[in-house]
Design an enzyme around this catalytic site. Structure first.
Site, mmCIF file in Angstrom:
data_model
loop_
_atom_site.group_PDB
_atom_site.id
_atom_site.type_symbol
_atom_site.label_atom_id
_atom_site.label_comp_id
_atom_site.label_asym_id
_atom_site.label_seq_id
_atom_site.Cartn_x
_atom_site.Cartn_y
_atom_site.Cartn_z
ATOM 1 N N ASN A 114 0.858 -1.174 0.000
ATOM 2 C CA ASN A 114 0.000 0.000 0.000
ATOM 3 C C ASN A 114 0.908 1.241 0.000
ATOM 4 O O ASN A 114 1.863 1.287 -0.739
ATOM 5 C CB ASN A 114 -0.976 -0.013 1.174
ATOM 6 C CG ASN A 114 -2.197 0.851 0.915
ATOM 7 O OD1 ASN A 114 -2.825 0.751 -0.144
ATOM 8 N ND2 ASN A 114 -2.545 1.711 1.844
ATOM 9 N N ASN A 166 -1.031 3.759 5.836
ATOM 10 C CA ASN A 166 -1.235 4.736 4.770
ATOM 11 C C ASN A 166 -0.282 5.923 4.903
ATOM 12 O O ASN A 166 0.818 5.788 5.429
ATOM 13 C CB ASN A 166 -2.709 5.161 4.740
ATOM 14 C CG ASN A 166 -3.338 4.932 3.384
ATOM 15 O OD1 ASN A 166 -2.738 5.216 2.354
ATOM 16 N ND2 ASN A 166 -4.548 4.400 3.377
ATOM 17 N N ASP A 221 -6.253 9.015 4.477
ATOM 18 C CA ASP A 221 -5.565 8.246 3.437
ATOM 19 C C ASP A 221 -4.207 8.880 3.173
ATOM 20 O O ASP A 221 -3.461 9.158 4.100
ATOM 21 C CB ASP A 221 -6.449 8.197 2.191
ATOM 22 C CG ASP A 221 -6.183 6.992 1.297
ATOM 23 O OD1 ASP A 221 -5.028 6.582 1.193
ATOM 24 O OD2 ASP A 221 -7.146 6.474 0.691
#
Length: 322
Positions: A114, A166, A221
């Protein structure tokens, strides 16, 4: 204070993705880069000539891309793919693995890259999390990790049992780290000792549940830090970019005409343009047409650009060989 980003801020208007993320500005050549996680694509756009839009794409449909970073070569990017690190070469049009994470056989199936960051010393910090096919059935599980991978490809586990690791940032001295824990709705701040490679004093810097009391799932995010210590964080499912000062106090919410805001960066000739990536509402429906000519309703999948009057931190460059 709420600012509005309209469809007039779409940039570039000819492009619309499925799950755009990882937006990055290369100050060396005035290029904007981003990824489409699900499509397994890396995009590069010249801000001097918007007709120069290059795309690198995995041929394997099981591949994905979670993060990209600048390298010593302007035409080569570091790519954090599903199970390790690759180099994306825009001259050759290729994506090539050179390092695989030390996954178990089960983790090779269950996990993917990620978001991440290159630290001030040229090392990669990269989060791994439950992959899409697994999370669609089971939800995101606390099986993720935050790795630190040096330029010599030595790897340390900095955090374990994470869900969605994140957006990250370092302060100017490199002794403080911001790390986003999306499903706990918190951006944490740590003290960091580079010599011992230890994170300590974990504290909540921003708790988005408190900032968005009327939202069910205000997931922070991707983020960017400014030169004066402010943080801009894309808050997924809220149609907003949250702007806070260096104390974590809210300054404004910037409204975006797309529900799923995913990442932000700063760049441009004066380094004060805010670029925003977003996700399409039907990103999981591969039969849905992603139409760049459709300007009605939610505008997820487009990128947005707006002037914010602040300068962002320059991206650090991967210290490894390319």
């Amino acid at each position: 204070m709420t600012l509005i980003a309209t469809e007039r801020n779409i940039f570039p208007q000819s492009y619309r993705g499925r799950l755009t993320e990882g937006v990055t500005y290369d100050y060396r050549n005035n290029n904007l880069l981003w990824i489409d996680i699900i499509q397994g694509e890396v995009h590069r756009l010249s801000l001097d000539d918007l007709n120069q839009h290059q795309v690198l794409k995995w041929s394997d449909s099981k591949e994905s891309i979670g993060f990209i970073a600048l390298t010593k070569k302007e035409d080569v990017v570091l790519v954090a793919a599903k199970s390790g690190l690759a180099l994306g070469d825009f001259n050759k049009g290729t994506l090539t693995y050179f390092f695989k994470y030390p996954f178990t056989e089960l983790e090779k199936i269950r996990l993917r890259s990620n978001d991440g960051i290159i630290d001030p010393w040229g090392n990669l910090w990269i989060g791994v999390m439950t992959d899409f096919p697994i999370s669609a059935k089971e939800g995101v599980q606390p099986e993720g990790k935050l790795f630190r991978i040096t330029s010599d490809l030595e790897i340390d586990v900095m955090l374990e049992n994470t869900k969605i690791s994140n957006g990250m940032a370092f302060n100017d001295d490199g002794n403080e780290v911001y790390w986003t824990d999306s499903l706990n709705f918190t951006i944490y701040k740590f003290n960091y000792d580079h010599k011992t490679n230890k994170l300590t004093n974990k504290t909540a810097f921003i708790e988005t549940k408190k900032v968005y009391p009327d939202e069910n799932d205000p997931e922070p995010d991707g983020l960017v830090r400014t030169v004066n210590g402010d943080i801009y964080s894309a808050v997924f499912s809220t149609s907003t970019i949250l702007h806070v000062n260096d104390k974590g106090q809210m300054l404004e919410k910037i409204k975006i005409p797309a529900k799923r805001c995913t990442c932000v960066t700063m760049g441009g000739p004066d380094d004060d343009d805010l670029y925003v990536t977003t996700g399409h509402l039907k990103l999981d429906d591969f039969d849905a047409k992603i139409d760049a000519d459709d300007m009605f309703g939610d505008l997820g999948g487009f990128l947005f650009k707006l002037k914010v009057g602040q300068r962002g931190q320059k991206k650090n460059i991967w210290g490894g060989n390319v």
